[in-house]
Design an enzyme around this catalytic site. Sequence first.
Site, PDB file in Angstrom:
ATOM      1  N   GLU A  81       1.311   3.804   2.875  1.00 48.59           N
ATOM      2  CA  GLU A  81       1.824   3.357   4.172  1.00 48.59           C
ATOM      3  C   GLU A  81       3.351   3.418   4.176  1.00 48.59           C
ATOM      4  OE1 GLU A  81      -2.105   0.523   4.620  1.00 48.59           O
ATOM      5  OE2 GLU A  81      -0.148  -0.414   4.378  1.00 48.59           O
ATOM      6  N   HIS A 136       2.875  -3.335   7.036  1.00 55.04           N
ATOM      7  CA  HIS A 136       1.862  -2.334   6.647  1.00 55.04           C
ATOM      8  C   HIS A 136       1.896  -1.153   7.597  1.00 55.04           C
ATOM      9  CE1 HIS A 136      -0.793  -4.466   3.668  1.00 55.04           C
ATOM     10  NE2 HIS A 136      -0.011  -5.453   4.063  1.00 55.04           N
ATOM     11  N   GLU A 144       1.454  -4.239  11.455  1.00 54.68           N
ATOM     12  CA  GLU A 144       0.879  -2.909  11.246  1.00 54.68           C
ATOM     13  C   GLU A 144       1.595  -1.908  12.142  1.00 54.68           C
ATOM     14  OE1 GLU A 144      -1.730  -2.169   9.269  1.00 54.68           O
ATOM     15  OE2 GLU A 144      -2.618  -4.120   8.792  1.00 54.68           O
ATOM     16  N   HIS A 197       0.857  -1.185   0.000  1.00 54.70           N
ATOM     17  CA  HIS A 197       0.000   0.000   0.000  1.00 54.70           C
ATOM     18  C   HIS A 197       0.896   1.239   0.000  1.00 54.70           C
ATOM     19  CE1 HIS A 197      -3.210  -2.711   1.915  1.00 54.70           C
ATOM     20  NE2 HIS A 197      -3.415  -2.604   0.621  1.00 54.70           N
TER      21      HIS A 197
HETATM   22 ZN    ZN Z   1      -1.865  -1.753   4.353  1.00 55.38          ZN
END
Ligand code: ZN
Length: 1157
Positions: free
Chosen positions: A852, A946, A1031, A849
């Site tokens: 990010e 992420h 994350e 992504h």
């Molecule tokens: Zn992500």
Amino acid sequence: MWQEMNKPKMATEKGASRVLMLLGQLERLNEEPKVSDTDATRQITGKILHIIQTQEKTRKEVMSKGSSGMDVILSTLENTGDLQTTLNVLSILNELLTVGGGRRTGVFVSKGGTAILLQLLVSSSKDPLNEELMLHIHTLLFKVGPKDDITSSSDRKFGVKARLNGALNVTVNQAKHNLQNHKLLLPCLQVLRVYSGNLVNAVSLGKSGALELMFEIIGPFSKKSTTLLKVALDTLAALLKSKMNARWAVDRGYIPTLLAIYQDWHRNDTRHRHMIIRKSILGCIKNLTNIKLGRKAFIDANGMRILYNTSTECLPVRTLDPLVNTSSLIMRKCFPKNRLPLPTIKSVYQYPLPRILAGGPVAQLYSLPPGVDDVVDESDENEATEVDTENDTENEDDETGHKTQNDDIETDINKLRPRQMQSRPFDELRVYERFCLEFTQYFKDNDFQSPGSVMPPSSFDPNRHHPLIIPTTQNRRPKNIQPPRSNDSPLELDSISISKTLEGKPNPDLACSLGQLVLDGDVSVNGESGDGPQEESGDQAVIEVPDTAALLPLHDPDLYLEMVKGTRSVPAYTEVAYPDYFGHVALNLREPILERAYGVQRTKIFQDIERLIHPSDILDRVVYDLDNQSCPILDNGESLKFNSKFESGNLRKAIQIRKFEYDLILNSDINSNHYHQWFYFEVGNMRPGVRYRFNIINCEKSNSQFNYGMQVLMYSVQEAINGSPQWVRTGSDICYYKNHFSRSSIAAGGQKGKSYFSMTFTVTFQQKDDVCYFAYHYPYTYSTLKMHLQKLSGLCTSEIYYRQDELCETLGGNSCPLLTITAMPESSSNEHISQFRSRPVVFLSSRVHPGETNSSWVMKGSLEFLMSSSPQAQSLRESYIFKIIPMLNPDGVINGNHRCSLSGEDLNRQWQNPNAELHPTIYHAKSLLQYLRATGRTPLVFCDYHGHSRKKNVFMYGCSVKETVWQTNVNTSNCDLHEDLGYRTLPKLLSQMAPAFSLSSCSFVVERSKEATARVVVWREIGVQRSYTMESTLCGCDQGKYKGLQIGTRELEEMGAQFCVGLLRLRRFTTPLELHNHNSHLLDMENDLKDPRSIPNITSPTTYVLEEDEPAFLEEVDYSAESNDENDPDFEPDLQDNRVLPDPSSDSELSRQDSLT
Ligand SMILES: [Zn+2]
């Protein structure tokens, strides 16, 4: 039965009190009713009433547990035809229910008292009116009906019972006929207020004339009968929740009436003694403006200006906040919806795809017939869909219907079982052998060195060789400013050096001189437009680059420019952003999470409303516009200059609203019409010491960490040149709220009537003639990655096996690097080579992504650790073979996307069935994993890094059948679950080592919406038990060593390094057996760590409610009510039985602040 059992107790109990004896007598009379008994009943009830009125303890006796007193009393009420007896009993009940709290009411309700009372009301309405009787009945009804503060003892079915018994009209008529008789009118209104809490009742009452009645009662300021007025207003507000009623009232012009009444109270209630009445008037207006017609009438009646002005006058008095907040809510609701000032919401840039999958998002995007307006739906609401009609059916058993389960949890046990079928024949996978040479390579003694980069030479295409220009906000060369140049040295055209001074002082015209930096001498100043005077060849500025080499070992500006030349962007960028060129040195100081100041959002909203109230103050001047490249740049010195035509930049348009306020619009992801969150742009021509307000007006998420202390990032070129090249958290008055720009349903997943959100922040620039950059998070471009990798390969020693392959080429023609890092075998002996080849594989990836960027900084930390000379790093390299894809979505990163690749799709939703052409990086990453599995080298750990925009800290998502099943409450006895708890070990270790890591935020639940993500597919299809998403917060931490601080690159890189240390410790917890057979059972030594009981709160429901990659917003603060969030304008409250819905406008900022603590 009840009475049978209790009878002996009541009748014969020794020493029974007088009241109980009387009740016993009454009971016998009820059982054998005779006409002659009327007098006796009347007498006995009279006596009971007298005793109860005079002796408080007798009430307790009657209501005590086990007493059948209430049964007897109600039975008398039901059976007697005698008025005096009825009045006696009603008085008894009034006495009994006056004190004792909800329990006594509960007893009354449970014995069927409500229905008896309602029947009595209806039957006695047929007789000539007896005022006392009506007064008693209504007073009692009000006592048992539900109140605003719903207590379990009040009768929740009250409204339905009242309607079914035909009581609604009786009460309306009583009120109508007693307008001057306030003694009776008040209880009638109180009961009407309770009736109308039920929406079906409200419709029915409206037809019976209840609305007219209320409008007769309410009126301008008066000190008399304020209690009555308040009840009437609240009843009216409740009635107006029905759209049919609201339409009726709007049609009769009651909006101007209510506004006038409100103004009257505002003017006359100077000491604010009647704030609650004023708030109730607003409550009526609020409900009227739930319908489109009402909003129009409100605007026509000058409602915006009236509420704006009254609110402004209320602002200084803090106790009037509820008025300001409700006014603000109404004004926002009525604020005319605008279109985004764009020709189309489709990305400015398009990229022709090799193929367009039918039914895919891109096919949908381009299949719209020409002329279909994709900016906004005019039909933002549809009154025809109203359900508020006569045919309304009421869900009378709704109380059981509430759902607590998350729909997203995978409940199909088959989908939780491994699916290890071979999706591609091994012959096809064999090509991936070239990425795994370490398993077959033969090391000769004299060939004992790391392979290094086996990337093809930079995919540098001379035909695409654009001049590179350091960006600037200057479009034109200033006329009278000569570029600074050194006197004698010839300019080196291929290398930039910025001279920071002419005479040792900062160059006053830095912004201008920066604009003239060109990499190649044969180009015009700004590369594209060529409208400025041509540079004399080689007339370049000499700029001194801040010496960051010591601080930034992986950074090299010259190398960065080299890397940029090989980076292919869709817009064919020719400029380089200074921060990427100079580099970023992590800050040493702490950057605390901001405390949100009181009333910021309200102030911002009022400023927005002023656009409508004082339109002449609004400049509305476009100062930057990608859709219109010929947009004239006003060089009036008054406006800021914007630019984002560089890698990862994505500003689409800037509009000057006021002298120091700008609306900014972000570009959509390429081949898409939404996903705006990430931003990166440049600002120049600022005045120092002035507060500038910036509003990014096309945000999409319904909430943001910007509401909870996160700041934007700013990079000042002046500061960089002065020796502080760094991104700094900045901005004040930051908030994120729903705005008045409406979203096309095409971009909102088909939902109509949605709005965009604004992210607003205020900045005061310190330096004159500075050039500053703003970003959502610390930028990390693809060119930066390539530079870092080149520098990292330079750290390679004879102990390190480092190889860089090209996994594939992306759609946009960029190379996707794949790294292999391990330790060189100690020698070429069979033993050492065998150890080398039998090391388990750890597979890491990042940045699927693009928005990010924090994931890239974490990856940088991991890579630096892996290449470092520390004994731990060496030990780690000796333990594992690392396969790393540091950037799964280079095209998205380069082109400033937030979430997608050039195919307009979220690549982390393509893992189940990636398309080789459209999703090459995913296709080849998955194939490589399949190859590893097919060759018996299934990775021990897979982790995809992420970033997380809505939660704090760093945490992991894993996959566990057991924990998923637990969450769904599915009967687990039929599925035999023996699950290795090894997936818990790594998160547990990290929580012990990494200060930013929070174990309690981890979740191991498999969600349906995630079935095509890397984590779930690698777990199910490749069979990697320890398959994770890691994350990292974009904001900061609320626990551990960094509690209360925003996260920076230092902390992110530290996390990446700690992740590696965690892997090293994990090594000790895994047996050689497990390393080769990951499904083996546990070792005792690992039990402690794996014991779920030792992991706090890990399966708390807050951890698995996920949206996209992000859990639903679950912070304590609910700001949504204030912004009228998600309330469709015509949203009808649940037709729940009689429940009085809480008033959202009461949710003031103050109370939310309280709930924060
Ligand atoms: Zn992500």
